[in-house]
Motif scaffolding. Structure first.
Motif, PDB file in Angstrom:
ATOM      1  N   ARG A 157       8.738  -7.239  12.342  1.00 32.18           N
ATOM      2  CA  ARG A 157       9.953  -6.590  12.848  1.00 32.18           C
ATOM      3  C   ARG A 157      10.630  -7.444  13.915  1.00 32.18           C
ATOM      4  O   ARG A 157      11.851  -7.429  14.048  1.00 32.18           O
ATOM      5  CB  ARG A 157       9.644  -5.208  13.409  1.00 32.18           C
ATOM      6  CG  ARG A 157       9.426  -4.068  12.440  1.00 32.18           C
ATOM      7  CD  ARG A 157      10.323  -3.945  11.244  1.00 32.18           C
ATOM      8  NE  ARG A 157      11.715  -4.267  11.389  1.00 32.18           N
ATOM      9  CZ  ARG A 157      12.572  -4.362  10.360  1.00 32.18           C
ATOM     10  NH1 ARG A 157      12.164  -4.140   9.124  1.00 32.18           N
ATOM     11  NH2 ARG A 157      13.834  -4.670  10.558  1.00 32.18           N
ATOM     12  N   SER A 161      15.555  -0.572  12.958  1.00 27.59           N
ATOM     13  CA  SER A 161      14.170  -0.514  12.481  1.00 27.59           C
ATOM     14  C   SER A 161      13.235  -1.236  13.440  1.00 27.59           C
ATOM     15  O   SER A 161      12.136  -0.763  13.731  1.00 27.59           O
ATOM     16  CB  SER A 161      14.060  -1.155  11.089  1.00 27.59           C
ATOM     17  OG  SER A 161      14.680  -0.337  10.128  1.00 27.59           O
ATOM     18  N   THR A 170      12.348   4.086  12.255  1.00 24.53           N
ATOM     19  CA  THR A 170      12.078   2.769  11.667  1.00 24.53           C
ATOM     20  C   THR A 170      12.409   2.754  10.188  1.00 24.53           C
ATOM     21  O   THR A 170      13.027   1.819   9.683  1.00 24.53           O
ATOM     22  CB  THR A 170      10.592   2.400  11.833  1.00 24.53           C
ATOM     23  OG1 THR A 170      10.245   2.559  13.202  1.00 24.53           O
ATOM     24  CG2 THR A 170      10.329   0.967  11.409  1.00 24.53           C
ATOM     25  N   PHE A 171      11.980   3.798   9.497  1.00 22.43           N
ATOM     26  CA  PHE A 171      11.989   3.707   8.040  1.00 22.43           C
ATOM     27  C   PHE A 171      13.074   4.513   7.349  1.00 22.43           C
ATOM     28  O   PHE A 171      13.373   4.243   6.199  1.00 22.43           O
ATOM     29  CB  PHE A 171      10.615   4.098   7.482  1.00 22.43           C
ATOM     30  CG  PHE A 171       9.556   3.082   7.794  1.00 22.43           C
ATOM     31  CD1 PHE A 171       9.512   1.880   7.091  1.00 22.43           C
ATOM     32  CD2 PHE A 171       8.621   3.295   8.791  1.00 22.43           C
ATOM     33  CE1 PHE A 171       8.548   0.925   7.381  1.00 22.43           C
ATOM     34  CE2 PHE A 171       7.657   2.344   9.087  1.00 22.43           C
ATOM     35  CZ  PHE A 171       7.621   1.158   8.381  1.00 22.43           C
ATOM     36  N   MET A 197      16.051   2.523   6.538  1.00 25.46           N
ATOM     37  CA  MET A 197      15.647   1.382   5.716  1.00 25.46           C
ATOM     38  C   MET A 197      15.939   1.636   4.237  1.00 25.46           C
ATOM     39  O   MET A 197      16.140   0.708   3.472  1.00 25.46           O
ATOM     40  CB  MET A 197      14.163   1.107   5.930  1.00 25.46           C
ATOM     41  CG  MET A 197      13.734  -0.290   5.552  1.00 25.46           C
ATOM     42  SD  MET A 197      11.977  -0.492   5.803  1.00 25.46           S
ATOM     43  CE  MET A 197      11.905  -1.087   7.485  1.00 25.46           C
TER      44      MET A 197
END
Lengths: 838, 227, 114
Positions: free
Chosen positions: A60, A476, A444-445, A448
């Motif tokens: 990341r 993210s 974070t996801f 995404m």
């Protein structure tokens, strides 16, 4: 037989602890106890999880901004390959094994797993294999072809270094340990339960683990086979996957995903099993739909094998085949929905109380449902062709695995930690930890998914800033650090719990399962005496049962001849069948594990002679295992308490070891079936066929069958001789001689083959013969083991097990040998037919 | 927007997500194939939102209103929520998706579309034009706009994947195999493509550009294209 | 070494339905791959696949019916867990029948070799 008067609880405890306990200091290396090893598995898995997490942070950090120069592609490729490998093979699988090993005997009312030394050996293989894989990072030679290792990128020409070998050998090493754990878990659930626990009364967690373990038994062999074939290609040039020499890159993908998809459910099911245990406790009501849930997990297990191609929707497979796999992938949502609604119904019809574990269960619900929904989307072929290999898939798989495994494991951690430590948390750090993890994870996801739909492919180490991905990646990355802080807080909470937790008396959550009917922290022997199950095992009463059992009022509430005893039951009805005598702590698993590590390391550095020596030493060490354990005389039924008797395990027809062989052969047969599939697949699909030269029948090939057949007959003869009370050593020796003859014939048949590096046809034929060769060699080992055990006095007409196992092995070798030779003989005809059609 | 005439309410929602546009965005389709998939996505997206709200709502209700669900027998919950609802929805969805998938396949046509070869090697794409005599191999893919083109995808070394997100889904380039994908750009312009399957150190930079030309200019453009 | 009242073989009631489904799945997939590789006539291949699917559906129906009959009949009079195993077996066999319909019916309508 007279029974000594019952001991006081304290005296009984001391007597049991003395023989079941593991000593201090270096003696810890000799531990074979399930409580000790279960904890070790889980702790080690958590360490690997932390390392994998650090790798994720590095990923990341690199992706936080466009054109980042933090790492280059050489390092980045290692980072994501290792992140996936660690999380899948060194975290998830061992974590669920650890949970199962720790909990199963306690939930089933047994004192240990069926094969404690195998548990320990599995642990050492896992630890040493994991260390090899992780250590490769320190030398900058970590696997770098992605966690699914697609060929030909992972083949010799494109990954010439040691990187791919570390993955293939290291992961196979860990997988074999997982496979042995799966066999052990299956047998322990089927055979070592409390008297009266018929299968229909078994706790759901055990059903989940039974299904999971069977999935591992059938799911891992294709990957192990694929890894062996790829390593053979890399090390010796046998072109199974090389398209220029009759191999096919797609064969790897089939073998890998045939394992890889079930793997996801192998990870999810134990977590769901934990949920099915935890939710009823806090709903204060029995689970809704016990039988429906079992049917659902069986359906899930099978369906999950029927959708491996959904990872291959873009490789150019006909639409009809894709439709089958697409429909199966969508259908798998139904048994999952059955479980979700069974849990919801349990809560709706119960009197739910909200405690910390339920907070994490809520995290599971919300995250996993999103993962399931995106999973259904990806099951649709046209959509998958857009989303495949993009960040949408990355988001989806994290929702499924973190939602379906990590959140339930966190819930399980907060639920069972008091069981492990005997303490309950006083600080409420678990709550902020949850919110950091939950919010950090979703930040974070979640977006995404959009990053993927906006076209960002997986596994790119950087990106230009004109594609609109900048803010998504920054979000993210920043959120990833929030997530990490959550896990750091969780780890801190665990440490504080061990240090400052408040002691509690018994059954903290008022749970209705047997794991709480014991002192917490659990003693090494788990139950001072074994319970009888009269109703459903999920409706037990630990509060009254616990003290009774501690007082020795159940079965086997005594110590006899310093033996570690637990009860074996009839597989289905749960009626007492035998007394299982388990091994005492021993260093042998550690020694065997270290020797096996020698094999792996020697192969890694291509010192094949040394590897062979280590392999021989490993097998020699197994003979010492064999020497340590057994009964030297026929003794007939012995007292088990409550005025009942049962024969010892050596004197019954279906002890644990027998079933372990049955299930082990099922796994082995699956590997063989995968090899047959590979040979036929290449014939049908691979480019660069027909081969320049076709393997014809040779004299030696024809002789393979009589050699294997006679060896099997000799084993039968030996068993018959022993059964009639006579000395079977002559027959066993003849059998070993025939094994050697079979080895010679097979070696000559192999030597008569055309050069196996020239074309995949020759390579697959060589692999089939090599498989039989290996089995004949192991047959020799089985014969030797039976011979030695007879010599040591462990075998009699009433204690025939080693001879039966020897026979089973030889029969299996004969059947697979027959099939292998038949395919070799059929190949010229098959090749001709396909050429004629073309 | 083209989607608007098919599914107006969904288009409204997607317009509100204007952040979805981008040179590689599957949500900014520029051809019928990508468009069909984008429609499928929006259908699934809104269905998923509803389902998530349903399950999340039920979860909240069992806690906030204990006993609300008791009127429905326990096994009813399982049968209705676990079998009936997903059974019906998934049957519809699988049928719809297979119907779309079937239409996107490179079926044989009475008037066969032009073929272009896309050959992936570590780490670049080489496009060649067997239909056009004298055309050189180009690093940029040239196609005629407004009509389907069949791309024949092959690999010279490891597995790559040919993906132009605004035009269609991806197809893998597998050594020894020959895959065909039908793409179409509705109007002339430049589109971006990437290698979608990890293929080693140069994977990240294995991008390419697609130029769609007006049909009457196409042949000339290919012949003049820089090699 | 007494015989069990409920032999271990009863355990196979549970996976039976899905074993049939798995065999059907693999057979159909293999038949499709062989048909395309050998260049069978499309109409003929579709007929072969439909015939195979119908055969397996019939087998699956028969298995479900027999297990259900066993559950509601003989298993009731046997010791635990015969009835439990038969009940789970009925559920899984019916699920497998539904899965066969769900996986094979939509698939057989689409293109065979592209």
């Amino acid at each position: 037989m007279s029974e000594s008067p019952p001991l006081s609880p304290i005296r009984l405890h001391k007597a049991l602890e003395r023989i079941w306990g593991t000593g201090p200091g270096w003696q810890r290396l000799s531990a074979v106890n399930h409580t000790v090893l279960g904890k070790r598995f889980m702790l080690t898995a958590f360490v690997f999880f932390a390392i994998g997490g650090v790798l994720a942070m590095l990923i990341r950090a690199q992706l936080a901004s466009p054109h980042a120069a933090f790492v280059g592609p050489e390092i980045y490729n290692q980072l994501f390959s290792m992140h996936g490998t660690l999380m899948m093979f060194l975290f998830a699988i061992p974590m669920l094994e650890g949970l199962a090993i720790y909990l199963l005997p306690k939930m089933l009312g047994a004192r240990d797993m069926a094969f404690p030394r195998l548990t320990a050996y599995g642990y050492w293989c896992y630890l040493f294999g994991g260390i090899i894989i992780v250590a490769s990072m320190l030398f900058g030679v970590a696997p770098n072809s992605g966690w699914f290792m697609y060929t030909p990128l992972s083949s010799q020409p494109y990954t010439p270094g040691i990187n791919a070998d570390i993955w293939l050998l290291g992961v196979t090493f860990v997988e074999i340990s997982a496979l042995s754990a799966a066999i052990e878990i299956t047998v322990s659930i089927l055979k070592l339960r409390a008297p009266g626990m018929a299968l229909g009364r078994m706790p759901l967690f055990a059903w989940y683990m039974l299904v999971t373990a069977m999935m591992m038994v059938f799911g891992f062999p294709p990957l192990i086979l694929g890894s062996i074939l790829l390593e053979l290609e890399r090390a010796f040039g046998l072109p199974f996957f090389d398209p220029t020499r009759g191999g096919d890159a797609l064969l790897w993908q089939h073998l890998f995903w045939l394992f890889g998809h079930p793997e996801v459910y192998i990870i999810f099911l134990p977590a769901a099993g934990a949920l099915s245990t935890i939710i009823p406790v806090f709903a204060q009501r029995r689970i809704v739909g016990y039988h429906a849930i079992i049917a659902a997990i069986v359906a899930l297990a099978f369906l999950s094998f029927g959708l491996w191609v959904h990872h291959m929707f873009t490789v150019g497979i006909p639409h009809l085949a894709l439709a089958f796999f697409s429909a199966a992938s969508a259908l798998v949502a139904i048994p999952t929905a059955v479980q979700i609604f069974a849990w919801l119904a349990t809560l709706a019809h119960g009197r739910p109380r909200f405690e910390v574990p339920m907070l994490y269960v809520m995290g599971f619900f919300l995250v996993f449902v999103i993962g399931g929904l995106t999973g259904v989307m990806l099951a649709m072929v046209p959509f998958d062709q857009q989303a495949h290999d993009s960040y949408f898939v990355v988001a989806h798989l994290h929702y499924v695995l973190v939602g379906g495994f990590v959140f339930p494991m966190l819930a399980a951690a907060y639920y069972w930690l008091p069981h492990v430590t005997g303490r309950q948390s006083v600080h409420r750090i678990s709550v902020p930890a949850f919110w950091l993890i939950f919010i950090g994870f979703n930040l974070t996801f979640f977006m995404m998914h959009l990053t993927g739909l906006m076209g960002m492919p997986r596994r790119v180490y950087t990106y230009p800033s004109n594609f609109g991905w900048d803010w998504l990646n920054l979000l993210s990355s920043v959120s990833g650090f929030i997530l990490t802080m959550g896990f750091a807080l969780f780890a801190m909470d665990i440490v504080l719990h061990f240090r400052f937790g408040r002691r509690f008396r018994r059954n903290l959550w008022r749970a209705p399962t047997l794991d709480w009917a014991m002192p917490t922290r659990p003693t090494s022997y788990a139950f001072a005496s074994l319970p009888t199950v009269t109703g459903h095992a999920e409706e037990a009463d630990p509060d009254t049962l616990g003290p009774q059992l501690a007082g020795g009022q159940g079965y086997l509430g005594f110590v006899r001849k310093n033996r570690l005893e637990t009860l074996g039951v009839d597989m289905t009805t749960g009626r007492v069948e035998h007394v299982a005598i388990l091994p005492s702590p021993t260093y042998l698993p550690f020694i065997s594990g270290a020797l096996t590590t020698g094999v792996v390391l020697a192969m890694l550095f291509k010192f094949y002679i040394i590897a062979l020596l280590f392999a021989l030493a490993t097998f020699a060490s197994f003979l010492f295992w064999s020497r340590e354990k057994g009964e030297r005389e026929d003794c007939g039924p012995i007292a088990i308490g409550k005025g009942e008797t049962a024969p010892p395990d050596a004197e019954v027809s279906g002890p644990s070891a027998y079933w372990a062989m049955v299930i082990g052969l099922a796994a082995n047969g699956t590997g063989f079936a995968a090899l047959l599939f590979g040979a036929l697949y290449l014939w049908l699909v691979a480019p660069a066929w027909p081969p320049p030269q076709i393997v014809g029948p040779s004299l030696w090939l024809w002789l393979v069958l009589p050699a294997l057949g006679l060896a099997s007959l000799a084993s039968r003869w030996a068993q018959g001789t022993n059964a009639s009370g006579r000395d079977p050593r002559l027959q066993l020796s003849v059998g070993m001689g025939l094994d050697i003859a079979a080895l010679i014939v097979l070696s000559l048949a192999l030597a008569a083959l055309p050069d196996p590096t020239a074309h995949a046809h020759m390579a697959t034929m060589a692999a089939l013969l090599g498989y039989s060769w290996l089995h004949a060699a192991l047959g020799l080992f089985c014969g030797l083991n039976a011979l030695l055990r007879y010599r040591w006095g462990y075998v009699s007409a009433r204690r025939p097990l080693p001879l039966r196992l020897n026979l089973m092995w030889h029969d299996f070798t004969l059947v697979t040998g027959l099939l292998g030779v038949a395919l070799i003989l059929a190949m010229p005809g098959l090749i001709g037919a396909l050429e004629a059609a073309r | 927007m083209k989607r608007a005439r098919i599914l107006p309410p969904l288009a409204l929602a997607s317009a509100s997500l204007s952040a979805c546009a981008g040179p590689l965005s599957t949500l900014d389709p520029a051809g019928p194939s990508a468009d069909a998939v984008a429609n499928l996505w929006w259908v699934m997206f809104w269905a998923s939102v509803l389902l998530f709200l349903l399950v999340g709502g039920l979860w909240a209700l069992v806690w906030l209103r204990p006993g609300f669900g008791r009127s429905l027998a326990p096994m009813r919950w399982v049968v209705l929520g676990g079998l009936v609802m997903p059974g019906v929805l998934l049957t519809l969805l699988v049928g719809f998706a297979l119907y779309i998938g079937e239409r996107l396949l490179p079926h044989a046509l009475a008037d066969p579309p032009p073929r272009v070869s896309a050959h992936g090697i570590m780490w670049q794409w080489q496009f060649s034009y067997p239909d056009i005599a004298g055309a050189a191999t180009t690093p940029t893919l040239h196609i005629p706009a407004g009509a389907p083109v069949d791309i024949v995808v092959t690999s010279g070394d490891v597995v790559h994947s040919f993906w132009v997100p605004r035009l269609a889904g991806k197809i893998d380039a597998i050594p020894g195999h020959r895959n065909v994908i039908r793409i179409q750009a509705d109007r002339p312009g430049t589109y971006e493509g990437v290698c979608a399957e990890f293929c080693g150190d140069g994977h990240t930079t294995m991008r390419f550009r697609v130029e769609a030309h007006a049909p009457q200019d196409y042949r000339q453009a290919v012949l003049e294209a820089a090699p | 070494m007494s015989r069990s009242d409920v032999p271990p073989l009863y355990l196979l009631l549970i996976p039976l339905g899905f074993v049939i489904w798995s065999i059907a799945f693999v057979t159909l997939y293999a038949a499709n791959a062989i048909g395309c590789a050998f260049g069978w006539d499309m109409g003929a291949q579709r007929m072969v696949l439909i015939a195979l699917a119908l055969g397996f559906l019939a087998l699956s129906t028969l298995a479900s019916f027999r297990i259900w009959r066993f559950w509601t009949g003989r298993a009731r009079h046997q010791p635990a867990p015969a009835a439990s195993l038969a009940q789970i077996g009925t559920y899984t066999a019916l699920s497998a029948l539904a899965a066969s319909l769900g996986t094979f019916v939509p698939g057989l309508a689409v293109s065979l070799c592209i």
